[in-house]
Design a protein around this motif. Structure first.
Motif, short mmCIF file in Angstrom:
data_model
loop_
_atom_site.label_atom_id
_atom_site.label_comp_id
_atom_site.label_asym_id
_atom_site.label_seq_id
_atom_site.Cartn_x
_atom_site.Cartn_y
_atom_site.Cartn_z
N ASP A 14 -37.74 17.29 -7.67
CA ASP A 14 -38.04 16.33 -6.61
C ASP A 14 -36.75 16.12 -5.82
N GLU A 15 -36.60 16.87 -4.73
CA GLU A 15 -35.35 16.87 -3.96
C GLU A 15 -34.99 15.46 -3.47
N ALA A 16 -36.01 14.69 -3.04
CA ALA A 16 -35.75 13.35 -2.50
C ALA A 16 -35.19 12.45 -3.60
N ALA A 17 -35.78 12.54 -4.82
CA ALA A 17 -35.31 11.71 -5.93
C ALA A 17 -33.89 12.11 -6.32
N LEU A 18 -33.64 13.43 -6.29
CA LEU A 18 -32.30 13.93 -6.65
C LEU A 18 -31.26 13.42 -5.66
N ALA A 19 -31.62 13.45 -4.37
CA ALA A 19 -30.67 13.05 -3.33
C ALA A 19 -30.29 11.58 -3.47
N SER A 20 -31.21 10.76 -4.01
CA SER A 20 -30.89 9.33 -4.11
C SER A 20 -30.37 8.94 -5.51
N ALA A 21 -30.35 9.91 -6.45
CA ALA A 21 -29.92 9.58 -7.82
C ALA A 21 -28.42 9.32 -7.87
N ASP A 22 -28.00 8.43 -8.79
CA ASP A 22 -26.55 8.18 -8.88
C ASP A 22 -25.90 9.22 -9.80
N LEU A 23 -24.56 9.21 -9.78
CA LEU A 23 -23.78 10.22 -10.52
C LEU A 23 -24.12 10.23 -12.01
N ALA A 24 -24.23 9.06 -12.61
CA ALA A 24 -24.50 8.98 -14.06
C ALA A 24 -25.85 9.61 -14.40
N THR A 25 -26.85 9.35 -13.55
CA THR A 25 -28.19 9.92 -13.80
C THR A 25 -28.15 11.44 -13.70
N LEU A 26 -27.47 11.93 -12.64
CA LEU A 26 -27.39 13.39 -12.45
C LEU A 26 -26.68 14.05 -13.63
N ARG A 27 -25.59 13.41 -14.11
CA ARG A 27 -24.85 14.01 -15.22
C ARG A 27 -25.66 13.99 -16.51
N GLU A 28 -26.46 12.94 -16.64
CA GLU A 28 -27.33 12.85 -17.82
C GLU A 28 -28.33 14.02 -17.82
N ARG A 29 -28.85 14.30 -16.62
CA ARG A 29 -29.77 15.44 -16.48
C ARG A 29 -29.07 16.75 -16.87
N ILE A 30 -27.85 16.92 -16.35
CA ILE A 30 -27.10 18.15 -16.65
C ILE A 30 -26.84 18.25 -18.16
N ASP A 31 -26.52 17.12 -18.80
CA ASP A 31 -26.29 17.15 -20.26
C ASP A 31 -27.55 17.64 -20.99
N GLY A 32 -28.71 17.16 -20.53
CA GLY A 32 -29.97 17.57 -21.15
C GLY A 32 -30.22 19.06 -20.97
N ILE A 33 -29.95 19.55 -19.74
CA ILE A 33 -30.15 20.98 -19.46
C ILE A 33 -29.19 21.81 -20.33
N ASP A 34 -27.93 21.35 -20.44
CA ASP A 34 -26.94 22.09 -21.24
C ASP A 34 -27.39 22.21 -22.70
N ARG A 35 -27.92 21.09 -23.24
CA ARG A 35 -28.40 21.13 -24.63
C ARG A 35 -29.48 22.19 -24.78
N HIS A 36 -30.37 22.20 -23.78
CA HIS A 36 -31.49 23.13 -23.82
C HIS A 36 -31.01 24.59 -23.71
N ILE A 37 -30.10 24.82 -22.74
CA ILE A 37 -29.57 26.19 -22.56
C ILE A 37 -28.89 26.66 -23.85
N GLN A 38 -28.10 25.74 -24.44
CA GLN A 38 -27.34 26.12 -25.65
C GLN A 38 -28.29 26.49 -26.79
N GLN A 39 -29.33 25.68 -26.92
CA GLN A 39 -30.30 25.93 -27.98
C GLN A 39 -30.97 27.31 -27.76
N LEU A 40 -31.30 27.58 -26.49
CA LEU A 40 -31.96 28.86 -26.19
C LEU A 40 -31.03 30.05 -26.40
N ILE A 41 -29.75 29.88 -26.04
CA ILE A 41 -28.81 30.99 -26.24
C ILE A 41 -28.66 31.28 -27.73
N SER A 42 -28.58 30.21 -28.54
CA SER A 42 -28.45 30.42 -29.99
C SER A 42 -29.69 31.11 -30.54
N GLU A 43 -30.85 30.67 -30.04
CA GLU A 43 -32.10 31.27 -30.49
C GLU A 43 -32.14 32.76 -30.10
#
Ligand SMILES: O=C(O)C(=O)C[C@]1(C(=O)O)C=C[C@@H](O)C=C1
Length: 377
Positions: A14-43
């Protein structure tokens, strides 16, 4: 698709929601994606280890390497890519993942024209990723020898440059070598002027490989017309020498500057913006088709009227396109020629087999140097 904070893929971004999200929220999203990527790479690494076991008890890492499969994986990455990252970036990332997965068995040993910091070393990493053991060697001949004697699993040698043409010494090695070509790498070559001080006014002497001088001829004429040009065996050797003098510089790739602690005076300084070198991957065996391959042939013909026509006509008849032909004296007698011919396709394909059968009566000898995946991105 986007990834939620738990990393699971969910609804489209949701580009509009992303554009209005604050830094902490965006970084939280990135942390979640990183966890997921790491899990998939290990798998993925676990699956790759099992694929290795499924291949049976093999003697060494080299037996687990499958260039045709790697090429198929990378082509799919390119086909799926809708941005924002470029194809070359995604190919590099997936290449590294496969490199690390394969190194779980044991890192491949790859010979290249050294020392550290050459464009050949860059080609090694571009093709095999960084989870390999690079063996810097003194000459192209030595790269062939080390692969043939099994001291290296594979080797990488330059074969042509878009500005300078063919590297004859590489082609000539194939006249007698039993090695096979099992891959190709295309590398955009950027040359830089590097020195200890980083100041152009200090430079009285420039070291470089003759090929690199030729690639930067116009730039040197305009910016350093009075400097002495000293040819040396490699750009990395040029950087090594420039490190020891206040009035000298080297023309080399940026990585040589990093290895030898030099500053960039100017760059990129190559005369042509599309300056590219093609490298070949040397191995000891042929691999199956990836579906998008090139075949390199060495055909020995006698100097007879029409001989070359008879050798080439079968490829046209079978709809196989030729991307390159180069003639060299065959070393077997006066006026006998060897033709290096690159054809689209794999020797296992029926059209290529038929063409080879048809040309055989007109050649003294045909050597299949390799059928290998066409370079990606
Ligand atoms: O598919 C295989 O044969 C594997 O060994 C897995 C894998 C990969 O990571 O995808 C790893 C190394 C091979 O060179 C090719 C692919």
């Amino acid at each position: 698709m986007n990834a939620g904070t738990d990393g699971a893929t969910s609804s489209p971004l949701d580009e509009a929601a992303l554009a209005s999200a604050d830094l902490a929220t965006l970084r939280e999203r990135i942390d979640g994606i990183d966890r997921h990527i790491q899990q998939l790479i290990s798998e993925r690494a676990q699956y790759a280890a099992h694929v290795g076991r499924a291949k049976g008890p093999l003697a060494a890492a080299v037996d687990y390497y499958r260039p045709e499969r790697e090429s198929q994986v990378l082509r799919r990455v390119v086909d799926r890519n809708d941005g924002p990252l470029g194809d070359d970036v995604l190919v590099r990332l997936f290449r590294e993942i496969m490199s690390a997965c394969l190194a779980q068995q044991e890192p491949l040993k790859i010979g290249f024209l050294g020392p550290e910091g050459t464009h050949s070393q860059q080609a090694v990493f571009r093709h095999f990723g960084h989870s390999v053991h690079g063996l810097p060697l003194a000459s192209i001949e030595e790269v062939f020898q080390e692969v043939a004697s099994r001291s290296a699993d594979f080797g990488i040698v330059p074969v042509e440059n878009s500005t300078q043409g063919t590297i004859q010494s590489t082609l000539d090695m194939f006249l007698t070598s039993p090695l096979k070509i099992c891959g190709e790498v295309e590398l955009r070559i950027h040359q830089h002027l590097l020195s200890r001080s980083g100041r152009i006014e200090d430079i009285e002497r420039v070291y470089s490989h003759p090929q690199s001088f030729a690639q930067c001829k116009a730039w040197l004429r305009e910016h350093l017309p009075r400097a002495e040009a000293v040819p040396v065996s490699s750009n990395a050797e040029a950087a090594r020498r420039a490190r020891n003098a206040d009035d000298a510089a080297a023309i080399a790739g940026e990585s040589a500057g990093t290895v030898y602690g030099l500053k960039r005076v100017a760059g990129p300084i190559e005369d042509r913006p599309d300056n590219t070198t093609r490298f070949l991957v040397l191995g000891r065996e042929l691999f199956p088709s990836s579906g998008h391959d090139r075949t390199s042939l060495l055909v020995f013909v006698n100097d007879q009227p029409g001989a070359l026509h008879h050798v080439l006509a079968p490829f046209a008849r079978h709809g196989l396109s030729m991307s390159r032909i180069e003639s060299r004296p065959g070393h077997t007698g006066r006026w006998q020629y060897a033709f290096f011919i690159d054809i689209a396709g794999h020797v296992d394909e029926p059209a290529m087999r038929a063409a080879l059968d048809e040309l055989a009566p007109y050649a003294r000898e045909v050597k299949v140097l390799g059928s290998y995946p066409v370079a990606i991105a």
